[in-house]
Scaffold this active site. Structure first.
Site, PDB file in Angstrom:
ATOM      1  CE1 TYR A 138      -3.302  -2.893   0.328  1.00 47.21           C
ATOM      2  CE2 TYR A 138      -3.948  -2.233   1.855  1.00 47.21           C
ATOM      3  CZ  TYR A 138      -4.003  -3.066   1.177  1.00 47.21           C
ATOM      4  OH  TYR A 138      -5.245  -4.015   1.245  1.00 47.21           O
ATOM      5  CE  LYS A 189       0.217 -17.819  -1.917  1.00 46.42           C
ATOM      6  NZ  LYS A 189      -0.463 -18.748  -1.895  1.00 46.42           N
ATOM      7  CG  ASP A 221      -3.396 -19.853  -0.094  1.00 41.46           C
ATOM      8  OD1 ASP A 221      -2.187 -19.428   0.828  1.00 41.46           O
ATOM      9  OD2 ASP A 221      -2.232 -20.773  -1.421  1.00 41.46           O
ATOM     10  CG  ASP A 245      -7.092  -3.798   3.961  1.00 44.15           C
ATOM     11  OD1 ASP A 245      -8.189  -4.000   4.274  1.00 44.15           O
ATOM     12  OD2 ASP A 245      -6.946  -3.248   2.620  1.00 44.15           O
ATOM     13  CG  ASP A 249     -12.820  -5.474   5.528  1.00 42.58           C
ATOM     14  OD1 ASP A 249     -12.349  -5.288   6.459  1.00 42.58           O
ATOM     15  OD2 ASP A 249     -13.641  -5.050   4.801  1.00 42.58           O
TER      16      ASP A 249
END
Ligand code: NAD
Length: 358
Positions: A138, A189, A221, A245, A249
């Site tokens: 980001y 990852k 994942d 992020d 959620d």
């Protein structure tokens, strides 16, 4: 403590007013807190043409902690990007150096049926997601769009983490796990990304200083899948900005009630910005029906993480549990057929319960 109060837009002022009443109730019992309010977001734009007016930033910088309602609304959607309400939020997080984001996902027994998942999967869930907030893809440079030799456009971003950025968030993660069930799952990852390989190496190094905390690693994942398959296997999840992020959620939806979930964003010294995870809910703003509990629970986080006052934090949480147990529900957490209360009435109930939980 000096606490900056930034109500913001939409339902922000309504829910923050109830959180302020909770602080005031604790003040009458001896809590030492000075409060001062300032506009942010669309309210900042209306007042000063800037979503983060200078006096608001100065107030936040001088405070020990900041309480924020929510920002944004349709009225501001067509403004140029620098004047948009969410810029106020991004800028204040950056200016205060808030690199740690804490998002608990707690399923209260009384609300377990509000989850989209089966009660037995989520009942009793008490999970903390720790997301790094100021690094990763980001913020990484270079980023942008460019024209390729064949004439088509290409978009690109840069994922990166320095060793020190990983180290400092890892320390926060272990310290938090130590105060909970002593289980930390680091999500990355590392099977594909070099950034994640370094992330895993550094987390393993930091782990040596916390032998009492059980560390595990999981690919993102798989973590996304495990969160809906068996979320109770987790205690604290530690992860980078982008994975956090998305996963936070996802985790918030396990609880089924966006109006219940608080969050904290902290700097290295424990100063923090505390806010509900939901937005300004323009569809219900001004109607007096918004659920103030996420904001009230943000005050508990504030007292715990910036105030070092575990007792008052636990008192607020116990009051919220008592109110739910007594059957108080705003529209967002009510089951069909249940009587609902408004924002103010819910605040009244929490303040009354606080008096009983001295
Ligand atoms: P939202 O979270 O505001 O609302 C989503 C849904 O949940 C709506 O139906 C709303 O009525 C409901 N809801 C949210 N909080 C509630 C509460 N406390 N009590 C009862 N119901 C509640 O998300 P959105 O609709 O996508 O966004 C609305 C505005 O909020 C946009 O301008 C967006 O940019 C902004 N936003 C701000 C923040 C923030 O300030 N941190 C976060 C997300 C969205």
């Amino acid at each position: 403590m000096k606490i900056a109060i930034l109500p913001g837009d939409g339902i922000g002022p309504e829910i923050v007013a109830e959180a302020v009443r909770v602080i005031e109730a604790l003040r009458t019992d001896g809590l030492k807190a000075e409060l001062e309010s300032a506009p942010i977001g669309g309210a900042g734009y209306d007042a000063a043409g800037d979503p983060l007016p200078d006096p608001t930033l100065k107030l936040a910088q001088a405070a020990d902690a900041v309480v924020l309602g929510a920002v944004g609304g349709p009225k501001y959607d067509t403004l140029p990007r620098p004047q948009r309400p969410e810029q106020g939020l991004l800028r204040i997080r950056q200016a205060l150096g808030l690199f740690t984001n804490l998002r608990p996902a707690i399923v209260y027994d009384e609300l377990a049926d509000a989850s989209a998942l089966k009660r037995e999967v989520v009942a009793g869930l008490d999970l903390m997601i720790l997301r790094e907030l100021t690094g990763d893809i980001y913020f990484g440079q270079p980023r942008g769009q460019r024209r390729l030799d064949d004439g088509q456009r290409e978009g690109f971003d840069t994922m990166k983490y320095s060793e020190s950025e990983i180290r400092r968030i890892a320390h926060v993660g272990f310290a938090i796990a130590r105060k909970r069930a002593k289980k930390l799952c680091s999500v990355d990852k590392a099977n594909v990304l070099d950034t994640s390989i370094l992330w895993r190496e550094v987390v393993n190094e930091v782990a040596k200083e916390y032998p009492d905390v059980a560390l595990s690693h999981m690919y993102v994942d798989n973590a996304a899948m495990q969160l809906v398959r068996a979320p109770k296997q987790f205690d604290v999840i530690l992860t980078g900005n982008m994975f956090g992020d998305i996963l936070s959620d996802e985790a918030s939806m396990l609880t089924g009630s966006i109006g219940m979930l608080p969050s904290a964003s902290l700097d290295a010294a424990g100063k923090g910005l505390y806010e509900p995870i939901h937005g300004s809910a323009p569809d219900i703003a001004g109607k007096g029906v918004a659920n103030p509990l996420a904001t009230i629970l943000s005050i508990a986080m504030l007292l715990r993480h910036s105030g070092g006052d575990e007792e008052s934090a636990a008192r607020i949480e116990a009051a919220v549990k008592a109110v739910l147990k007594a059957g108080y529900r705003t529209g967002d957490i009510a089951q069909p057929g249940m009587r609902t209360v408004g924002t103010r009435e819910m605040g009244d109930a929490v303040v009354a319960a606080l008096a009983r939980h001295r």
